[in-house]
Design a protein around this motif. Structure first.
Motif, PDB file in Angstrom:
ATOM      1  N   PHE A 185      48.976  42.764  44.924  1.00  0.00           N
ATOM      2  CA  PHE A 185      48.458  42.175  43.680  1.00  0.00           C
ATOM      3  C   PHE A 185      49.557  42.125  42.623  1.00  0.00           C
ATOM      4  N   THR A 229      47.163  52.721  42.124  1.00  0.00           N
ATOM      5  CA  THR A 229      46.754  51.719  41.142  1.00  0.00           C
ATOM      6  C   THR A 229      47.698  51.624  39.944  1.00  0.00           C
ATOM      7  N   LEU A 289      48.934  48.285  38.824  1.00  0.00           N
ATOM      8  CA  LEU A 289      47.974  47.353  38.226  1.00  0.00           C
ATOM      9  C   LEU A 289      47.871  47.492  36.707  1.00  0.00           C
ATOM     10  N   TYR A 291      41.295  41.389  42.049  1.00  0.00           N
ATOM     11  CA  TYR A 291      41.218  42.613  41.250  1.00  0.00           C
ATOM     12  C   TYR A 291      39.859  43.288  41.460  1.00  0.00           C
ATOM     13  N   CYS A 321      47.060  46.885  46.158  1.00  0.00           N
ATOM     14  CA  CYS A 321      47.590  47.054  44.796  1.00  0.00           C
ATOM     15  C   CYS A 321      49.038  46.540  44.711  1.00  0.00           C
ATOM     16  N   PHE A 352      48.013  44.506  34.351  1.00  0.00           N
ATOM     17  CA  PHE A 352      47.018  43.438  34.339  1.00  0.00           C
ATOM     18  C   PHE A 352      46.381  43.264  32.963  1.00  0.00           C
TER      19      PHE A 352
END
Length: 607
Positions: A53, A118, A121, A76, A50, A124
């Motif tokens: 990313f 998370t 994220l 993802y 995570c 996103f």
């Protein structure tokens, strides 16, 4: 970020007896044990993945070409799969025994850690939705592999008008484990711990066993069970009212901030279905109450020699029906043979559920009530939870949940992001599986009484699936609308419940004191607001599909399997087009409702 956690779905059926050896889950396909090093390894991987990313893509999505975006989407998807595996394992263990403090702690700890990991994220979907429409279209037309994922992002962009600032979205994400999720756990644990002193029973019963008595042939036992339910629900009504008030208010606040036009709108977006389609379904069912539920229950009252039915008569067996316990092996053979007659391929997909520990069937202390099929993740397999106690309706529940499982196995080839079917379509294979099993049994009926019992049972199941669930939907709609005006007392909620029960069940019923509290045990209202119309949607859709099958539509089985394999990759219009069906046509719903009406016609002709 989606965290997969199964929600128990209440389909209370059952009785006791020598049922044979009932299967239990083998969760080792997910993880060997809660203290297995693989769990720590995967949680550590998830935390790093995570962070990596976010470092790689935050602030850069609009600059990615198609190849780079495909790599981003697949990264993802890998994160989703890992988080989903952990939460599936923790959730399934918890639902095996919701009163086990260690299981509850393990689930909460996993949920807390994954929520924390998370949080980076959250950018996103927010950043993706800020990509210009022209650039968005060009991106997905540049690479066929990336284009596969477009339905996922089209659904994501449907939330574009309702998304908040990045900071607020992160805050809501962080709060998710102590908001609705915490109230859900309180509801589950309270329900699992309730005990019902039923007159005539030698020991207190749990919710599942008490609800089961409402289908007992002995009317006195049914009445005793109903009164025990009312007594215990009444004692706990302040807690259940607090849970519903809090969840409805939390939803109202978030809906207001997101500028959702109605309380139902978020569910329609999640289901990828137009509000007017759901409204057409709702209106068609409510208009059909007199020719369906009202007419059938007047008929049932005559069969039972009663001027008025009581609530404990609603699911009672017919007087001509001989009580029969159906062992597990017979139930398995009945369902599997029905599936195999329709499609050997579907039967082959269903077989491992029985052979590899993918079903947990027995009733146990602390186990979640009802039944569900949880898909887990696409590199594993689904698991089915039942509370099997040998009633004919339990066989239909097995057929229903096995249909879900087959659907989930077939859709898994789409990958983690595309496999999950909107709730409106998720009931397709389950209800179709019930229909196959019912028609298999009906074809084997050799006498008019056998046929009458089967038809009446099917009509009752369909009324429970269509009429009752739309009444539930109306109850939720009234509850959420009323909560926007202020705090609701238990009496307020009770009155809303009785208004829809009276309308939907009709004048054949007399309602005992205490029935006004029966809204309190329905888990859908707590776990998944406005979920319930998906059952009616699925039943109407399947009735139309089954009519096409009986009419001999060419290549029906292959078209049906293709529909299941599509998972969430297509809109309902695309999925139904090969069958010549369109759910946006108001007349579509009348086809399914007419099938129920014709069964009642046949029952009336047997008078």
């Amino acid at each position: 970020m989606t965290i997969h956690l199964p929600s128990p779905v209440l389909d209370a059926n059952a009785s006791g007896g020598a049922l044979g050896e009932l299967p239990e889950w083998d969760l080792s396909d997910l993880y060997p044990s809660p203290d297995a090093p693989e769990i720590s390894r995967d949680l550590d991987w998830l935390e790093r993945a995570c962070a990596d990313f976010a470092a790689s893509y935050e602030g850069k999505l609009a600059t990615l070409d198609a190849a780079a975006m495909l790599e981003c989407v697949r990264a993802y998807e890998r994160i989703e799969m890992k988080a989903g595996r952990i939460m599936s394992y923790a959730g399934l263990r918890y639902y095996q025994n919701t009163t086990d403090a260690a299981r509850a702690k393990f689930l909460s700890d996993c949920q807390d850690r994954i929520t924390r990991y998370t949080t980076p994220l959250v950018f996103f979907s927010l950043e993706f939705n800020r990509i210009d429409d022209t650039a968005y279209a060009a991106l997905f037309s540049a690479d066929p592999e990336l284009a596969r994922y477009r339905p996922v992002f089209d659904r994501m962009r449907a939330m574009k008008p309702h998304q908040l600032s990045d900071e607020l979205e992160r805050f809501l994400h962080d709060m998710s484990s102590v908001g609705a999720s915490a109230w859900n756990k309180l509801f589950d644990e309270t329900m699992a711990g309730l005990e019902f002193e039923v007159e005539g029973e030698t020991a207190p019963l749990n919710l599942e066993s008490t609800l089961n008595l409402l289908t007992d042939p002995d009317r006195k036992r049914r009445e005793a069970a109903a009164r025990a339910l009312a007594l215990v629900f009444g004692r706990n009504i302040k807690l259940f009212s607090r849970i519903h008030n809090t969840l409805a208010k939390e939803k109202e606040i978030e809906d207001r901030w997101r500028k959702m036009p109605t309380p139902q709108h978020a569910r329609h977006l999640a289901n990828h279905v137009e509000p007017e389609v759901v409204q057409a379904l709702r209106d068609a069912v409510v208009a059909a109450y007199p020719r369906l539920s009202h007419r059938y229950y007047r008929l049932k009252a005559r069969w039972m020699g009663l001027d008025k039915l009581q609530v404990w008569d609603r699911n009672a067996p017919l007087p001509i029906e001989q009580p029969r316990m159906i062992g597990w092996d017979e139930a398995r053979e009945t369902v599997m043979s029905a599936y195999a007659d329709f499609s050997p391929e579907i039967a082959d997909i269903a077989r491992p559920f029985f052979e590899r520990g993918w079903i947990d069937a027995g009733v146990k202390p602390g186990k979640a009530p009802g039944a569900f099929a949880h898909p887990t993740v696409t590199d594993a397999h689904p698991y089915i939870l039942l509370n099997y106690l040998g009633k004919p309706r339990d066989v239909m529940t097995l057929a229903h949940e096995l249909g879900h499982g087959v659907h989930q196995v077939l859709a898994a080839a789409q990958g983690e992001l595309l496999s999950h079917t909107p709730l409106t379509l998720a009931e397709t294979a389950s209800v179709f599986g019930e229909m196959l099993t019912f028609n298999k049994l009906l074809s084997q009926a050799t006498t008019p009484p056998e046929r009458k019992i089967l038809l009446a049972g099917k009509v009752e199941d369909m009324i429970n699936t269509v009429v009752r669930q739309i009444a539930f939907y109306d109850f939720e709609s009234k509850l959420h609308a009323a909560r926007r005006e202020g705090e609701l007392t238990p009496d307020d909620i009770n009155a809303l419940w009785m208004s829809v029960q009276t309308e939907s069940l009709g004048d054949a019923f007399e309602f005992m004191p205490g029935y006004e509290t029966f809204w309190s045990y329905v888990p859908h209202f707590v776990h998944s607001p406005f979920y319930v119309y998906a059952y009616a949607f699925g039943d109407g859709l399947v009735n139309a599909l089954y009519a096409a099958y009986e009419e001999g539509l060419p290549d029906f089985q292959s078209k049906y399997l293709d529909m299941l394999r599509a998972g969430g990759s297509k809109h309902h219009r695309e999925l139904l087009a090969p069958f010549g069906l369109d759910a946006s046509d108001p007349a579509f719903w009348d086809k399914g409702l007419s099938m129920i009406a014709r069964m009642i016609d046949e029952l009336e002709s047997m008078e």
